[in-house]
Scaffold this active site. Sequence first.
Site, PDB file in Angstrom:
ATOM      1  N   LYS A  35       0.851  -1.203   0.000  1.00 43.45           N
ATOM      2  CA  LYS A  35       0.000   0.000   0.000  1.00 43.45           C
ATOM      3  C   LYS A  35       0.884   1.251   0.000  1.00 43.45           C
ATOM      4  CE  LYS A  35      -0.289  -0.295   5.023  1.00 43.45           C
ATOM      5  NZ  LYS A  35      -1.025  -0.973   6.113  1.00 43.45           N
ATOM      6  N   TYR A 255      17.654  29.172   8.833  1.00 42.28           N
ATOM      7  CA  TYR A 255      16.510  29.952   9.314  1.00 42.28           C
ATOM      8  C   TYR A 255      16.457  29.971  10.839  1.00 42.28           C
ATOM      9  CZ  TYR A 255      14.598  30.200   4.594  1.00 42.28           C
ATOM     10  OH  TYR A 255      14.405  30.452   3.268  1.00 42.28           O
TER      11      TYR A 255
HETATM   12  C1  LIG Z   1      -0.291  -2.048   6.681  1.00 44.86           C
HETATM   13  C2  LIG Z   1      -0.868  -3.314   7.169  1.00 44.86           C
HETATM   14  C3  LIG Z   1      -0.064  -4.435   7.351  1.00 44.86           C
HETATM   15  C4  LIG Z   1       1.449  -4.398   7.229  1.00 44.86           C
HETATM   16  O1  LIG Z   1       1.935  -3.853   8.424  1.00 44.86           O
HETATM   17  P1  LIG Z   1       3.519  -3.725   8.693  1.00 44.86           P
HETATM   18  O2  LIG Z   1       3.597  -3.257  10.097  1.00 44.86           O
HETATM   19  O3  LIG Z   1       4.012  -2.707   7.729  1.00 44.86           O
HETATM   20  O4  LIG Z   1       4.083  -5.058   8.454  1.00 44.86           O
HETATM   21  C5  LIG Z   1      -0.671  -5.631   7.698  1.00 44.86           C
HETATM   22  N1  LIG Z   1      -2.010  -5.690   7.882  1.00 44.86           N
HETATM   23  C6  LIG Z   1      -2.807  -4.619   7.746  1.00 44.86           C
HETATM   24  C7  LIG Z   1      -4.272  -4.761   7.984  1.00 44.86           C
HETATM   25  C8  LIG Z   1      -2.277  -3.386   7.407  1.00 44.86           C
HETATM   26  O5  LIG Z   1      -3.066  -2.324   7.281  1.00 44.86           O
END
Ligand SMILES: *Cc1c(COP(=O)(O)O)cnc(C)c1O
Length: 360
Positions: A35, A255
């Site tokens: 994702k 800055y």
């Molecule tokens: C993003 C996600 C994962 C992966 O999690 P990580 O901590 O990056 O391994 C797994 N299950 C769900 C439902 C998620 O939203």
Amino acid sequence: MFRPTVAHIDLAAVRHNFRLAQQCAPGCKVVAVIKANGYGHGAVPLAQTLATEADAFAVACLEEAIELRMADIRNPIVLLEGFFSAAELPAIAHYQLTPVIHNAQQLAQLQTGAIQSPLTVWLKMDSGMHRLGFPPADYAAAYSTLSRCNAVQHIVLMSHFACADELDNPFTTQQLATFTAHCRGLSGAISLANSAAILAWPATHGQWIRPGLMLYGSSPLDRVTANSQALQAVMQLQAQVISIREVAPGEGIGYGGRYRCPRLTRVGVVSIGYADGYPRHAPDGTPVVVKGQRTQLIGRVSMDMITIDLTHLPQVVLGDTVELWGKQLNINEVAAACGTLSYELLTRLNQRVPLQYESC
Ligand SMILES: *Cc1c(COP(=O)(O)O)cnc(C)c1O
């Protein structure tokens, strides 16, 4: 490409990390979580790299799934938040996607939606994180409704952990117990484990593991373990020294003059800033690596530049490469200095930083 700011992506390291996840959970199927554009690494190249090995991919939404289908990725794709409205159902059916069903509204929409070829769906229980999922007491009823739904062919039982990164926190075991108790009598494969649970909680592995962060070579765990140490960094974020100057004691840098030079200071200006996604709140002392040597941020992060201390590195010259995180500098160290997580550092990088792929 002229600006010397780039994220090198080591696809061989992705494959290594994927296989490490498999070794942590022998016999399990693997959903590679890509994702948010593969946590900033580019979802399509990652999917192409893992297409022959991953049993499925997971993304957050339909748009991200369609991007993969358009790139000819044929693996099952899990939509981790399911669908946001019934209007997505025709596309979900067309692209043969696997939605997570986490609330009663989705359940009702799935029942009334016209879906020709039935889907695999993942049914989510809220076992204690209190974000998405059916309450444990309602789970069996939702399962039974789903199993009578024409649009559904197959159900995977899932939940998600809130604290699996904390190795001394008993809450993961508690969530597992809640989940197990309320799945009694339901048939279907089980999926609970994110990266932290894959690395540290073998009792939770079930039949489908869901590695995300670990694929990118960063450990979510609150301490180092043998498994976490075997991960290989995938992204090397690099920029260049574009100016060097000596600044007198007492003078401020950048800055607000946030950093005051305690002595004659050799300052390097580096070609990355918050407009690239480097965190503006990075404090003085945030580590960077130049020519294999560690040094640190001094002065506020600007839009397009940062300033670093080169006083003890006389060998550094204009044009030298700076690593902001990667193989020489663990991103978790940078995240700790900035009071955030590697998850955020990786996903906040934007298109201004080109991704360059290596060694597939
Ligand atoms: C993003 C996600 C994962 C992966 O999690 P990580 O901590 O990056 O391994 C797994 N299950 C769900 C439902 C998620 O939203």
